[in-house]
Design a protein around this motif. Structure first.
Motif, short mmCIF file in Angstrom:
data_model
loop_
_atom_site.label_atom_id
_atom_site.label_comp_id
_atom_site.label_asym_id
_atom_site.label_seq_id
_atom_site.Cartn_x
_atom_site.Cartn_y
_atom_site.Cartn_z
N THR A 138 0.84 -1.21 0.00
CA THR A 138 0.00 0.00 0.00
C THR A 138 0.87 1.25 0.00
O THR A 138 0.58 2.23 -0.70
N ASP A 229 -6.44 -1.43 -4.34
CA ASP A 229 -5.64 -1.96 -3.24
C ASP A 229 -6.42 -3.04 -2.49
O ASP A 229 -7.65 -3.04 -2.51
N GLU A 230 -5.72 -3.92 -1.83
CA GLU A 230 -6.33 -4.99 -1.02
C GLU A 230 -7.29 -5.83 -1.84
O GLU A 230 -8.38 -6.19 -1.38
MG LIG Z 1 -1.99 -2.83 2.30
#
Ligand SMILES: [Mg+2]
Ligand SMILES: Nc1ncnc2c1ncn2[C@@H]1O[C@H](COP(=O)(O)OP(=O)(O)O)[C@@H](O)[C@H]1O
Length: 467
Positions: A138, A229-230
């Protein structure tokens, strides 16, 4: 210089990035940008409240805790307590609860950053960043976004949740792309003046990858980068199928839109599924552990902020225990630094580093549910300690799941595969520490409670260090 942490909205665009402003390192501003709770296992020394204590006030018992710093813009009294200021500065520099969002706070990672830029700028492919939790995916995505915005890319960051739905997700992403970047909109036209965004060009209700690509292939005047993200958290298989389809459609039409997908995974297939049709349009970017030099660079940020020095032996210990995880380097560096400051010293030594490790282990242990704690202290766990540590290591490289073969590799042949399987089953059935997933292929295991694996690995590393 101390930098303000940005609050973490789930979606942010170029506009949001502009709110990241440096603030002067006066104590009051530091106090105001409090962004995460103080570390629970840090105990404030008794004499620290003195600064704000009214000398005439009497308390019946021992003095109740006080704030460390005054919230008033009172530089005079703020600077009176240099120690508290250093503690806050250290927390700001090495606190481990937030990803890094700015280059100034980002250590190392030149290689993945360079590869990411090349993939986006020269190869014009979509990128999948994968690696274990806490390895810095991230953070890399955020700092990359900053760099890309400087080059006039229009970057949209979106964090995926378990309930992510394709239509909703991309509707909110397109709501962040001004319509003036669409080929159909002329400058100075009514549409351009209206301040609309791309989302109004989408069909109402649910739509698919093809319709989305229709709209996105109209991007002109910039290039759009969408960071998802994720991605590993998304449970809906349709979502992943639609995203793969989107990548194919965008590539076929040479749209000026590229996706950057990040997630916890061991390899590319695990994250995006087996999709040969889009393979040549994607580049995988594995995030690997930090090098020693990178970990050193990270600790240096703490040194500068709090005016302390990490001795070589302390650096060595922290580096060994962290094993290249920036998250652990920060956690341990922060604690070791606090221990040093509390002892009224400026130099972090090896004993400080070890104490920090012990603190972290103790804190992790205490945070486990009672049931898990008692299972860990059972006789079976003690006799199979090696196996449990190997299992923890086997699972740490990705999303926690591991196979008998993975554990076999970790143990370097010390135990036969058959014996490993038998023992793993013991921890599924008799001692409730592992869970088992049936399905196609080999059975997979993982620790039922996620903190256990980190605890086992750290304890094992600590035992090696002391031995
Ligand atoms: Mg992350
Ligand atoms: N290059 C870096 N420099 C400094 N700190 C970093 C770096 N990469 C990650 N971190 C820190 O490590 C922790 C985990 O990083 P994060 O980006 O959230 O990892 P991931 O997304 O892979 O789980 C965060 O506290 C973050 O601040």
């Amino acid at each position: 210089m101390i930098w303000k942490r940005k609050s973490q909205a789930s979606i942010e665009t170029n506009g949001a990035a502009e709110t990241e402003i440096p603030v002067a390192d006066t104590q009051s501003s530091v106090t105001l940008v409090e962004a995460f709770p103080s570390t629970p296992f840090y105990e404030r020394p008794a004499n620290e409240g003195e600064l704000w204590r009214d000398p005439t006030a009497r308390e019946p018992g021992p003095m109740l805790p006080r704030f460390i710093a005054s919230a008033a813009d009172d530089i005079e009294s703020a600077s009176a307590d240099r120690l508290s200021r250093r503690r806050l500065a250290l927390r700001d520099a090495l606190g481990a609860s937030q990803p890094v969002v700015m280059r100034e706070a980002f250590a190392g990672r030149h290689d993945p950053m360079g590869r990411l830029i090349t993939a986006i700028e020269e190869q014009r492919v979509h990128v999948v960043i994968y690696g274990e939790r806490g390895i810095g995916k991230t953070s890399l995505a955020h700092v990359f976004a900053e760099t890309a915005r400087e080059a006039r890319y229009h970057v949209i960051y979106a964090s995926c949740g378990t309930a992510a739905n394709f239509s909703d997700m991309f509707r909110s992403i397109l709501a962040r792309i001004p319509r003036i970047f669409h080929t159909s909109v002329l400058p100075n036209s009514a549409e351009a003046e209206a301040g609309d965004n791309f989302d109004i060009m989408l069909p109402n209700g649910e739509y698919g990858a093809r319709e989305l690509a229709d709209v996105l292939s109209g991007v002109v005047g910039t290039r759009v980068l969408v960071i998802l993200d994720e991605y590993d958290r998304v449970v809906d298989v349709n979502f992943r199928r639609d995203v793969a389809e989107l990548i194919k459609n965008l590539s076929d039409r040479a749209a000026r839109v590229q996706l950057i997908i990040t997630g916890v995974a061991l390899n590319l297939d695990e994250l995006i599924g087996y999709a040969p049709s889009i393979r040549r349009n994607i580049t995988g970017l594995p995030m690997t552990p930090m090098t020693k030099a990178e970990m050193r660079e990270l600790l240096r940020m703490g040194e500068r902020a709090a005016d302390i020095v990490f001795g070589d032996d302390a650096v060595e210990t922290i580096g060994q225990m962290a094993g290249g995880s920036p998250y652990l380097v920060r956690l341990l560096g922060h604690q070791a630094g606090l221990i040093t400051l509390d002892a009224r010293r400026d130099r972090v030594n090896e004993a400080d580093a070890r104490k920090a490790v012990e603190l972290v282990i103790r804190e992790w242990q205490a945070s486990l549910p009672r049931r898990v704690q008692s299972n860990l202290s059972r006789e079976e766990a003690k006799t199979h300690w090696q196996l449990l540590v190997a299992a923890a290591r086997a699972g740490s490289s990705a999303d926690g799941w591991f196979t008998v073969d993975d554990v076999y590799a970790e143990m370097g042949g010390a135990l036969s595969a058959l014996a490993i399987e038998r023992d793993l089953k013991l921890f599924v059935n008799t001692v409730d520490l592992l869970e088992r997933r049936e399905g196609p292929g080999d059975p997979h295991f993982r620790f039922g409670y996620p903190g256990v694996a980190s605890l086992l690995m750290m304890s094992a590393a600590m035992a090696r260090l002391v031995a």
